[in-house]
Structure formats: structure tokens, C-alpha cells
Design a protein around this motif. Structure first.
Motif, PDB file in Angstrom:
ATOM      1  N   ILE A   1     -15.724  60.458 -70.339  1.00  0.00           N
ATOM      2  CA  ILE A   1     -14.790  59.724 -71.192  1.00  0.00           C
ATOM      3  C   ILE A   1     -14.521  58.315 -70.656  1.00  0.00           C
ATOM      4  O   ILE A   1     -14.724  58.032 -69.476  1.00  0.00           O
ATOM      5  N   ALA A   2     -14.048  57.457 -71.550  1.00  0.00           N
ATOM      6  CA  ALA A   2     -13.660  56.097 -71.180  1.00  0.00           C
ATOM      7  C   ALA A   2     -12.258  56.089 -70.590  1.00  0.00           C
ATOM      8  O   ALA A   2     -11.350  56.748 -71.111  1.00  0.00           O
ATOM      9  N   THR A   3     -12.099  55.348 -69.490  1.00  0.00           N
ATOM     10  CA  THR A   3     -10.787  55.129 -68.906  1.00  0.00           C
ATOM     11  C   THR A   3     -10.680  53.654 -68.520  1.00  0.00           C
ATOM     12  O   THR A   3     -11.703  52.960 -68.434  1.00  0.00           O
ATOM     13  N   PRO A   4      -9.480  53.142 -68.280  1.00  0.00           N
ATOM     14  CA  PRO A   4      -9.357  51.732 -67.894  1.00  0.00           C
ATOM     15  C   PRO A   4     -10.151  51.362 -66.655  1.00  0.00           C
ATOM     16  O   PRO A   4     -10.551  50.207 -66.481  1.00  0.00           O
ATOM     17  N   SER A   5     -10.411  52.332 -65.777  1.00  0.00           N
ATOM     18  CA  SER A   5     -11.152  52.046 -64.547  1.00  0.00           C
ATOM     19  C   SER A   5     -12.618  52.446 -64.640  1.00  0.00           C
ATOM     20  O   SER A   5     -13.351  52.335 -63.655  1.00  0.00           O
TER      21      SER A   5
ATOM     22  N   ALA B   1     -15.126  58.631 -66.492  1.00  0.00           N
ATOM     23  CA  ALA B   1     -14.579  59.781 -65.781  1.00  0.00           C
ATOM     24  C   ALA B   1     -15.017  61.054 -66.490  1.00  0.00           C
ATOM     25  O   ALA B   1     -15.299  61.044 -67.691  1.00  0.00           O
TER      26      ALA B   1
ATOM     27  N   ALA C   1     -13.985  64.782 -67.747  1.00  0.00           N
ATOM     28  CA  ALA C   1     -12.736  65.474 -68.055  1.00  0.00           C
ATOM     29  C   ALA C   1     -12.987  66.568 -69.087  1.00  0.00           C
ATOM     30  O   ALA C   1     -14.043  66.628 -69.720  1.00  0.00           O
TER      31      ALA C   1
ATOM     32  N   ARG D   1     -15.102  51.497 -70.247  1.00  0.00           N
ATOM     33  CA  ARG D   1     -13.794  50.893 -69.966  1.00  0.00           C
ATOM     34  C   ARG D   1     -13.038  50.547 -71.243  1.00  0.00           C
ATOM     35  O   ARG D   1     -12.079  49.783 -71.213  1.00  0.00           O
ATOM     36  N   GLY D   2     -13.488  51.079 -72.361  1.00  0.00           N
ATOM     37  CA  GLY D   2     -12.818  50.794 -73.624  1.00  0.00           C
ATOM     38  C   GLY D   2     -13.023  49.375 -74.085  1.00  0.00           C
ATOM     39  O   GLY D   2     -12.208  48.823 -74.808  1.00  0.00           O
TER      40      GLY D   2
ATOM     41  N   SER E   1      -9.709  49.817 -77.466  1.00  0.00           N
ATOM     42  CA  SER E   1      -8.741  50.544 -76.651  1.00  0.00           C
ATOM     43  C   SER E   1      -8.461  51.923 -77.229  1.00  0.00           C
ATOM     44  O   SER E   1      -8.095  52.855 -76.496  1.00  0.00           O
TER      45      SER E   1
ATOM     46  N   LEU F   1     -10.320  54.908 -75.553  1.00  0.00           N
ATOM     47  CA  LEU F   1      -9.998  55.440 -74.233  1.00  0.00           C
ATOM     48  C   LEU F   1      -9.693  56.930 -74.321  1.00  0.00           C
ATOM     49  O   LEU F   1      -9.096  57.406 -75.289  1.00  0.00           O
ATOM     50  N   ALA F   2     -10.150  57.666 -73.301  1.00  0.00           N
ATOM     51  CA  ALA F   2      -9.979  59.120 -73.205  1.00  0.00           C
ATOM     52  C   ALA F   2     -10.868  59.882 -74.179  1.00  0.00           C
ATOM     53  O   ALA F   2     -10.734  61.094 -74.316  1.00  0.00           O
TER      54      ALA F   2
END
Length: 322
Positions: A5-9, A12, A14, A44-45, A51, A54-55
């Protein structure tokens, strides 16, 4: 289900909910997913994602077995092996619009299938639809050692190009371009390299130029193009801004076309899919339009796969195996 999944960093792994197919979608149990450079931004979205992504699982192409279809789907059924494009391929299950899927022959290698959709769609749309290529013309692929570049070389050969020129600044990769159909491989760092293209095409230049690089060398591409040539820009790894010689553009009476999937409608992408099947399916099914898989990673190691891509040391494609 597990997913990348996409995360700000960044990417990841999940647990997320398993998707369900909409009216015109199919649900696929993913066997493998292909990586694309745009995934690095999507993780990173950013870039082609927003945005709101994300997730959510990322991944633009994958292959596997159909497990369910929407009520409006008539051309796929559970059990069908497929390769697909869309979003969410870094996951144990993914959904795709039926018009963005290809039904595979029994026994087709699913890892190989997973790395094909985006290269097939991008290269065919650039060469045939926007480039207006006809059998017997010449093609120049600038930045030919990328996945899309290698597919463009193979596709040019499959479609009957008279001369196929590929460029690469990497000595080792350039030496391998002939294996993919290039009749001439050029180092674009060489002074006056467009003269080599002119010599290889009897002084005419390339009828169709596929540009995966852009940036400061664009005027040289125009020098290498035939009068009334068609230049199709599909990549900008060399930069998004550069000096443009308008007089040269006019003198050679060139058509310059920019393409991206980011602003295409679903109907447009379905039509690209349809054209690929009409023009290329025998070559795909026979394995003629394949790509080298540089390395495979498990889904749990997808962040490491992104680092491998970011290091730019690979030749061909990178895949996740689930």
C-alpha cells in the motif's frame, strides 16, 4: 488479504479488505505483479496517484486466475487465466475492468504475463495509433533498454519495420539491443549520433521516433527524424524542460505527439486494449512479444523491489510473485 500500500513514507505491506468486482469488473487471484517506474511515486500517494490513494494497494499490472466476475461481464469466467492493467496489483487479489484484461492461453507463464500489459499498451499506442506506423517504415526508439523500449523494438520487428534503431547510454545494455530487434544500436552521447540514423536509413531518417527520454537531447531527435516524421513522447527520464528548435521542427515538417495514460478515459484505454489484441495477439500468445524478467521478489519484499528499481541497475522488468 496482504497488499503493498501507499503511505506518506513509501511502500508498506499491510492487511486490507479483499476487493469485490463491480458490474463490469473481474476479480483476480494474483499470481504475479509487474513493477513500473510510476509505482515509485504512487507508493507515496504522488504522481499518478493522489492523496486519496494512501493506504490503498498500488500496482499497475498483474496476472493470475479469475475468481469472480461482475454481473455485466460476458467475456471472462471464473478459472480463466488473465493479465490485467489498472490499479491495486500489489495484492493477493485485485479487480480490473474487463476491457483492461487479456485472457491467456492455458499454461502461459504468469510471471511473464504480469510484466507485459503496460509495455504492450504503451508501445502499441505510441507506434501504431499515434505514430501511424506502416509496414516497411523505419523506427527509432530513444531509451531502448527500458521495459517499454525493449517492447517497442520487438514490436517494430513484429510489425515489419525496415530499420529499427535503438539508443542506450549503457554499454552493456546497448550491446543486447540487437537481440530484441534493433538493426542498429547507438550511444546518444556520441557526437553527431543522428548522422548514424540518417546513414542507416539511406539519408531519410526515422519515420517514427519513440522518445522515452526527452530533455536536452530532443533537438537531436528531430535531426534524426525523416521529413514529415512522427515523434511520440512517452517518457521524460532525461528532463521535462529543454531548448526546442522551432525552425528545425518546421524545416523537417515534423509531427510531435505527447501521450500519457494519466488523462485517458476508461473508454480510451479499453480501445487501446482492443487494438493490441487485434494487431498483436498471435505474437503475444506465441511468446514473440515477451520481456526479460530481471529479478523477482516476494510480496513481503516489495519495498526492496522498489529500491532495486530506484537503483536503475536492472535490465527488463522486475516482478513480484505471490
Amino acid at each position: 488479504m496482504r497488499a503493498g500500500i501507499a503511505t506518506p513514507s513509501g511502500l508498506a505491506i499491510a492487511d486490507v479488505l479483499r476487493p469485490t468486482p463491480g458490474e463490469h469488473e473481474i476479480l483476480v487471484k494474483v499470481a504475479a505483479a509487474g513493477l513500473n517506474r510510476a509505482d515509485l511515486n504512487a507508493a507515496r500517494g504522488a504522481g499518478i496517484a493522489t492523496s486519496a490513494s494512501l493506504a490503498k494497494p498500488i500496482g499497475m499490472e498483474w496476472a493470475g486466475e479469475t475468481v469472480a466476475v461482475g454481473v455485466g461481464v460476458r467475456d471472462f469466467a471464473p478459472g480463466d487465466p488473465v493479465m490485467c492493467s489498472g490499479s491495486g496489483g500489489y495484492a493477493q487479489y485485485a479487480v480490473a475492468d474487463h476491457g483492461r484484461c487479456f485472457k491467456l492461453p492455458a499454461g502461459f507463464d504468469l510471471t511473464q504475463a504480469a510484466v507485459l500489459p503496460m509495455a504492450l499498451l504503451t508501445a502499441h499506442d505510441a507506434i501504431s495509433t499515434n505514430g501511424g506506423f506502416t509496414r516497411g517504415e523505419s523506427i527509432l526508439v530513444h531509451g531502448a533498454s527500458s521495459g517499454v523500449g525493449l517492447m517497442a523494438l520487438k514490436m517494430a520487428r513484429y510489425l515489419g519495420a525496415a530499420s529499427i534503431v535503438g539508443t542506450s547510454t549503457h554499454d552493456g545494455r546497448r550491446a543486447r539491443l540487437a537481440d530484441f530487434g534493433a538493426t542498429l544500436a547507438i550511444d546518444p552521447r556520441t557526437e553527431k549520433w543522428p548522422e548514424q540514423v540518417l546513414a542507416a536509413t539511406g539519408g531519410r531518417g526515422a519515420d517514427v521516433v519513440i522518445d522515452l527520454v526527452s530533455g536536452a537531447g530532443f533537438n537531436q531527435l528531430m535531426q534524426a527524424a525523416a521529413i514529415r516524421g512522427r515523434l511520440v513522447n512517452i517518457g521524460r527520464l532525461g528532463g521535462v524542460r529543454a531548448e526546442f528548435d522551432f525552425d528545425l521542427h518546421a524545416l523537417r515538417r515534423l509531427t510531435y505527439i505527447g501521450v500519457t495514460f494519466r488523462t485517458r478515459s476508461l473508454a480510451e484505454i479499453r480501445e487501446i486494449n482492443r487494438k493490441v489484441q487485434v494487431d498483436l495477439w498471435p505474437g503475444i500468445a506465441a511468446g514473440e512479444l515477451s520481456l526479460p524478467v530481471d529479478r523477482t521478489f516476494a510480496l513481503a519484499d516489495a519495498p526492496a523491489a522498489h529500491e532495486h528499481m530506484r537503483a536503475n541497475g536492472h535490465f527488463g522488468k522486475i516482478a513480484l510473485k505471490l
